[in-house]
Write a protein that holds these residues in place. Structure first.
Motif, short mmCIF file in Angstrom:
data_model
loop_
_atom_site.label_atom_id
_atom_site.label_comp_id
_atom_site.label_asym_id
_atom_site.label_seq_id
_atom_site.Cartn_x
_atom_site.Cartn_y
_atom_site.Cartn_z
N ARG A 85 0.79 -1.20 0.00
CA ARG A 85 0.03 0.18 0.08
C ARG A 85 0.92 1.27 0.01
O ARG A 85 0.37 2.49 -0.43
CB ARG A 85 -0.77 0.07 1.18
CG ARG A 85 -2.11 -1.13 1.29
CD ARG A 85 -3.06 -0.91 0.16
NE ARG A 85 -3.53 0.73 0.11
CZ ARG A 85 -4.59 0.98 0.76
NH1 ARG A 85 -5.15 0.21 1.55
NH2 ARG A 85 -5.17 2.11 0.60
N PHE A 86 2.32 1.20 0.08
CA PHE A 86 3.05 2.40 0.31
C PHE A 86 3.94 2.24 -0.88
O PHE A 86 5.02 3.08 -0.74
CB PHE A 86 3.92 2.52 1.70
CG PHE A 86 3.04 2.44 2.86
CD1 PHE A 86 2.70 3.52 3.49
CD2 PHE A 86 2.56 1.22 3.43
CE1 PHE A 86 1.86 3.55 4.58
CE2 PHE A 86 1.74 1.25 4.71
CZ PHE A 86 1.40 2.46 5.04
N HIS A 87 3.63 1.61 -2.04
CA HIS A 87 4.37 1.70 -3.21
C HIS A 87 4.99 3.01 -3.38
O HIS A 87 6.12 3.28 -3.98
CB HIS A 87 3.72 0.97 -4.42
CG HIS A 87 4.51 0.94 -5.67
ND1 HIS A 87 5.68 0.19 -5.61
CD2 HIS A 87 4.37 1.59 -6.80
CE1 HIS A 87 5.95 0.24 -6.91
NE2 HIS A 87 5.39 1.24 -7.63
N TYR A 88 4.40 4.15 -3.63
CA TYR A 88 4.57 5.42 -4.29
C TYR A 88 5.82 6.07 -3.12
O TYR A 88 6.20 6.98 -3.38
CB TYR A 88 3.47 6.22 -4.62
CG TYR A 88 2.75 5.65 -5.78
CD1 TYR A 88 3.16 6.04 -7.12
CD2 TYR A 88 1.41 4.91 -5.63
CE1 TYR A 88 2.64 5.40 -8.21
CE2 TYR A 88 1.15 4.20 -6.68
CZ TYR A 88 1.60 4.45 -7.91
OH TYR A 88 0.66 4.02 -9.18
N THR A 98 6.69 17.06 3.51
CA THR A 98 5.71 17.19 2.25
C THR A 98 5.86 16.12 1.27
O THR A 98 5.11 15.43 0.88
CB THR A 98 6.07 18.52 1.87
OG1 THR A 98 5.85 19.56 2.63
CG2 THR A 98 5.18 18.60 0.43
N LEU A 99 7.32 15.71 1.01
CA LEU A 99 7.48 14.74 -0.04
C LEU A 99 7.24 13.09 0.59
O LEU A 99 6.48 12.37 0.00
CB LEU A 99 9.18 14.56 -0.15
CG LEU A 99 9.72 15.77 -1.16
CD1 LEU A 99 11.27 15.83 -1.14
CD2 LEU A 99 9.02 15.66 -2.55
N ILE A 100 7.47 13.24 1.80
CA ILE A 100 7.26 11.88 2.47
C ILE A 100 5.56 11.56 2.82
O ILE A 100 4.95 10.82 2.55
CB ILE A 100 7.79 11.83 4.09
CG1 ILE A 100 9.40 11.74 3.86
CG2 ILE A 100 7.34 10.11 4.53
CD1 ILE A 100 9.91 10.44 3.01
N GLY A 101 5.13 12.73 3.39
CA GLY A 101 3.77 12.63 3.62
C GLY A 101 2.69 12.65 2.46
O GLY A 101 1.82 11.77 2.18
N GLY A 102 3.28 13.33 1.30
CA GLY A 102 2.52 13.35 -0.11
C GLY A 102 2.47 11.95 -0.72
O GLY A 102 1.81 11.53 -1.04
N SER A 103 3.80 11.54 -0.70
CA SER A 103 4.23 10.26 -1.27
C SER A 103 3.04 9.14 -0.51
O SER A 103 2.64 7.96 -1.11
CB SER A 103 5.45 9.70 -1.34
OG SER A 103 5.96 9.62 -0.14
N ILE A 104 3.14 8.92 0.81
CA ILE A 104 2.25 8.09 1.50
C ILE A 104 0.99 8.35 1.31
O ILE A 104 -0.02 7.29 1.04
CB ILE A 104 2.48 8.29 2.94
CG1 ILE A 104 3.71 7.68 3.44
CG2 ILE A 104 1.38 7.57 3.85
CD1 ILE A 104 4.18 8.10 4.98
N PHE A 105 0.13 9.69 1.06
CA PHE A 105 -0.94 9.83 0.86
C PHE A 105 -1.49 9.44 -0.60
O PHE A 105 -2.52 8.72 -1.03
CB PHE A 105 -1.28 11.35 0.82
CG PHE A 105 -2.74 11.84 0.42
CD1 PHE A 105 -3.84 11.42 1.51
CD2 PHE A 105 -3.10 12.50 -0.47
CE1 PHE A 105 -5.02 11.84 1.21
CE2 PHE A 105 -4.31 12.96 -0.81
CZ PHE A 105 -5.15 12.52 -0.04
N ILE A 141 -4.15 6.19 -1.82
CA ILE A 141 -5.22 6.48 -2.73
C ILE A 141 -5.01 5.50 -4.01
O ILE A 141 -6.13 4.68 -4.53
CB ILE A 141 -5.23 8.01 -3.33
CG1 ILE A 141 -5.69 8.81 -2.01
CG2 ILE A 141 -6.30 8.12 -4.51
CD1 ILE A 141 -5.51 10.39 -2.52
N LYS A 142 -4.13 5.46 -4.64
CA LYS A 142 -3.64 4.74 -5.62
C LYS A 142 -3.81 3.21 -5.67
O LYS A 142 -4.28 2.62 -6.52
CB LYS A 142 -2.21 5.15 -6.50
CG LYS A 142 -2.13 6.68 -6.82
CD LYS A 142 -2.92 6.79 -8.24
CE LYS A 142 -2.62 7.96 -8.97
NZ LYS A 142 -3.10 8.21 -10.07
N THR A 143 -3.19 2.80 -4.45
CA THR A 143 -3.30 1.34 -4.42
C THR A 143 -4.58 0.75 -3.63
O THR A 143 -4.77 -0.35 -3.41
CB THR A 143 -2.26 0.84 -3.47
OG1 THR A 143 -2.10 1.66 -2.15
CG2 THR A 143 -0.98 1.32 -4.17
#
Length: 350
Positions: free
Chosen positions: A261-264, A307-314, A318-320
């Motif tokens: 779920r954390f691929h991105y 921002t980079l870490i939080g944004g990629s987790i968010f 969503i994507k997965t």
């Protein structure tokens, strides 16, 4: 920027390391049974406990570590930023651990034993590299350019490998070990080696441990320069690393089943390394030219990293969210493993 091998009073170091030793004995010895993995609920509680301890320590730095309010605030933000970066890279470790354990079909009941020694090894390696890195920068500050370029290269290499499957069967260090040592065909309980007819054999679990330790070393080579771009205080570098590593084993058992779920997040971590590498080079250029001590204030670095870490987790969540089992399995088998090339796709093998 003044560099010192001992930035905090000696009793800070003694007290902190005694506390960490107590936590290790509690977590890795007393609270963990040898014959079972850590249940997810228990792993989440342990991860939360380690995070809470890190934040309490951070609050203590804001309140006590420094002679002036400005210095204490600076040290607190440096720890918070460094801890976020090191914690993020620890999550990247988990991606690799899941991939390795899945590929070699390591029984769940013995995974915690490999992680135990992996964490001990990571602590020793990072402590050694912190001492070495501080000494090098103290005598050769231009080496910060080399560290920065290495981080940019490492981030770019990780970014390219996000959607690739590593060829673990042809991992160079494993091929080297198999060519020089006898290895049993199957796992032997939780043993790393056995003796048969007086002859020493390594087990596949030993090969997995070697691969885990190699991964720890490579990630340490990334993480230590990364935090040196944030702070010049070896005590902050050391404590941020230790707190990030302490919860690594519990976090593995908490996230192993949902890591797809954390691929991105892999993209976010790669970009963080590139940004930190640029900041490290910028810090050196700024100092040499007398423009100031920092290319970017630590508060700005914290905001960018968060921002980079939080944004990629968010984005990952969503994507997965609607992905099926095939996509989840594919994500779990993708990523970069040290000394492993890219596995060729079926259409490339012809």
């Amino acid at each position: 920027m003044e560099w010192s091998l001992v930035s905090a009073p000696w009793w800070f170091w003694v007290a902190f390391n005694a506390f960490i030793l107590f936590l290790l004995l509690l977590d890795l010895g007393v609270l963990t049974r040898r014959d079972r993995p850590i249940p997810v609920k228990e792993a989440l509680l342990r991860s939360g406990a380690f995070f809470t301890l890190a934040m309490i320590f951070c609050a203590g730095l804001f309140a006590l570590y420094g002679e002036t309010p400005e210095e204490r605030s600076q040290k607190g933000f440096e720890f918070l930023t460094g801890y976020l970066i090191e914690w993020s890279l620890s999550v990247d470790n988990i991606f690799v651990f899941v991939l390795i354990f899945s590929h070699f079909q390591v029984p769940a009941a013995v995974q915690h034993r490999v992680l135990f020694w992996g964490i001990i090894g990571a602590l020793v390696m990072r402590g050694t590299l912190i001492l070495l890195g501080t000494t090098l920068i103290q005598h050769f500050q231009w080496i910060m350019i080399g560290f920065g370029l290495f981080l940019i290269w490492s981030g770019w290499k990780m970014l390219k490998a996000v959607d690739e499957e590593p060829d673990l069967d042809n991992n160079r260090i494993l091929l080297w070990m198999k060519s020089r040592y006898r290895v049993t065909e199957t796992y032997v309980k939780d043993h790393f080696y056995v003796r048969r007819d007086g002859v020493l054999y390594f087990t596949p679990l030993a090969l997995v441990l070697v691969l885990i330790e190699t991964t720890d070393l490579v990630f340490a080579l990334d993480s230590i320069p990364a935090i040196f771009a944030i702070t010049s205080d070896p005590f902050i570098v050391y404590t941020a690393n230790v707190f990030a590593i302490l919860g690594l084993r519990a976090m593995y058992f908490a996230l192993a089943g949902i890591i797809h779920r954390f691929h991105y997040l892999k993209y976010g971590l790669s970009i963080v390394l590139i940004v930190v590498g640029i900041k490290m080079i910028g810090n050196y250029v700024w100092k040499v030219n007398g423009w100031g001590e920092k290319f970017l204030p630590v508060e700005v670095a914290l905001a960018i990293t968060a921002t980079l870490i939080g944004g990629s987790i968010f984005l990952s969540l969503i994507k997965t969210a609607e992905e099926g089992p095939m996509a989840r399995a594919r994500h779990a088998w993708q990523g970069w493993v040290p000394l492993s090339g890219r596995k060729r796709r079926p259409e490339e093998q012809g």
